[in-house]
Design a protein around this motif. Structure first.
Motif, PDB file in Angstrom:
ATOM      1  N   UNK A   1      80.761  92.533   2.466  1.00 46.38           N
ATOM      2  CA  UNK A   1      79.741  92.239   3.143  1.00 46.38           C
ATOM      3  C   UNK A   1      79.109  92.874   4.337  1.00 46.38           C
ATOM      4  N   UNK A   2      79.754  94.422   4.440  1.00 51.05           N
ATOM      5  CA  UNK A   2      79.241  95.107   5.141  1.00 51.05           C
ATOM      6  C   UNK A   2      77.969  95.618   3.853  1.00 51.05           C
TER       7      UNK A   2
ATOM      8  N   UNK B   1      85.112 101.290   7.225  1.00 46.05           N
ATOM      9  CA  UNK B   1      85.635 100.928   8.459  1.00 46.05           C
ATOM     10  C   UNK B   1      85.378 102.179   9.459  1.00 46.05           C
ATOM     11  N   UNK B   2      85.596 103.071   9.279  1.00 48.63           N
ATOM     12  CA  UNK B   2      84.883 104.093  10.017  1.00 48.63           C
ATOM     13  C   UNK B   2      82.949 104.030   9.825  1.00 48.63           C
ATOM     14  N   UNK B   3      82.455 103.658   8.974  1.00 44.67           N
ATOM     15  CA  UNK B   3      81.292 104.340   8.758  1.00 44.67           C
ATOM     16  C   UNK B   3      80.722 103.163   9.169  1.00 44.67           C
ATOM     17  N   UNK B   4      81.675 102.034   9.374  1.00 45.90           N
ATOM     18  CA  UNK B   4      80.861 100.267   9.610  1.00 45.90           C
ATOM     19  C   UNK B   4      80.692  99.634  10.890  1.00 45.90           C
TER      20      UNK B   4
ATOM     21  N   UNK C   1      73.065  98.482  -6.104  1.00 48.50           N
ATOM     22  CA  UNK C   1      73.705  99.370  -7.112  1.00 48.50           C
ATOM     23  C   UNK C   1      74.927  99.727  -6.560  1.00 48.50           C
ATOM     24  N   UNK C   2      75.052  99.863  -5.166  1.00 40.40           N
ATOM     25  CA  UNK C   2      76.780 100.047  -4.522  1.00 40.40           C
ATOM     26  C   UNK C   2      77.154  99.291  -4.737  1.00 40.40           C
TER      27      UNK C   2
ATOM     28  N   UNK D   1      93.425  94.894  -2.211  1.00 40.34           N
ATOM     29  CA  UNK D   1      92.115  95.179  -3.118  1.00 40.34           C
ATOM     30  C   UNK D   1      90.879  94.179  -2.367  1.00 40.34           C
ATOM     31  N   UNK D   2      91.105  93.448  -2.466  1.00 41.30           N
ATOM     32  CA  UNK D   2      90.327  92.140  -2.778  1.00 41.30           C
ATOM     33  C   UNK D   2      90.152  91.602  -1.296  1.00 41.30           C
ATOM     34  N   UNK D   3      90.445  91.997  -0.331  1.00 41.27           N
ATOM     35  CA  UNK D   3      90.358  91.847   0.956  1.00 41.27           C
ATOM     36  C   UNK D   3      89.684  92.978   1.441  1.00 41.27           C
ATOM     37  N   UNK D   4      89.838  94.192   1.031  1.00 45.42           N
ATOM     38  CA  UNK D   4      89.244  95.337   1.404  1.00 45.42           C
ATOM     39  C   UNK D   4      87.576  95.539   0.291  1.00 45.42           C
ATOM     40  N   UNK D   5      87.374  94.499  -0.446  1.00 51.77           N
ATOM     41  CA  UNK D   5      86.270  94.488  -1.161  1.00 51.77           C
ATOM     42  C   UNK D   5      85.552  93.651  -0.123  1.00 51.77           C
TER      43      UNK D   5
END
Length: 171
Positions: A117-118, A57-60, A6-7, A108-112
């Motif tokens: 991946x995470x 980034x912080x969360x993972x 879902x995420x 945005x695509x790089x962040x996505x």
């Protein structure tokens, strides 16, 4: 369907909307602000992507794409390195100008990709892990991920609305 699916679907939808919103717009359209106290499409998309990058980034526990892949240098903004746009004054909003829609979608695509991946490695129990004890109650990974989704969806909706305003004014 698992929570991680879902995420992932939610983040995929944000990516689709980012692309649809900026596609075909030039630098002037991306930087247009309906009034001096409002945000531009460029700022909204940059900000939602910066927040996703920063919070994921912080969360993972990984480096922000903004810094690790030199997006900070590619954008060349006159802002602090780790700035996400939170609390920006109208003058700071005006500093977020881009040369192309492709710069916004590329970042945005790089962040996505890093976000997916995470998320792909998540187990249901991971969502209950406390990642920020500065709040009462402490913030879990699940709450943070929904918060990022909510913030991103609001901002991409604002950017899409602004695109519609610009197009109707031009017609």
């Amino acid at each position: 369907m698992h929570a991680k699916d879902i995420l992932i679907d939610g983040f995929d939808r944000i990516r689709e909307e980012v692309h649809a919103t900026v596609e075909g717009l030039g630098p002037d359209e991306l930087s247009t602000r309906p009034s001096p106290d409002t945000n531009s499409i460029a700022w909204l998309v940059w900000h939602l992507t910066r927040v996703q990058d920063d919070h994921m980034a912080d969360a993972f526990g990984h480096e922000q794409v903004w810094l690790s892949q030199d997006w900070e240098k590619r954008f060349g903004l006159d802002l602090p390195r780790r700035d996400t746009g939170y609390g920006h004054s109208p003058a700071k909003v005006a500093r977020v100008r881009v040369d192309s829609a492709e710069l916004l979608t590329g970042y945005h695509d790089a962040v996505h990709e890093q976000s997916l991946d995470a998320l792909r490695g998540l187990a249901a129990k991971d969502l209950d892990r406390v990642i920020d004890e500065r709040w009462d109650p402490p913030v879990t990974l699940g709450v943070r991920l929904v918060s990022v989704l909510s913030d991103d969806l609001q901002h991409v909706g604002q950017a899409a609305y602004l695109r519609g305003l610009l197009q109707s004014a031009a017609a």
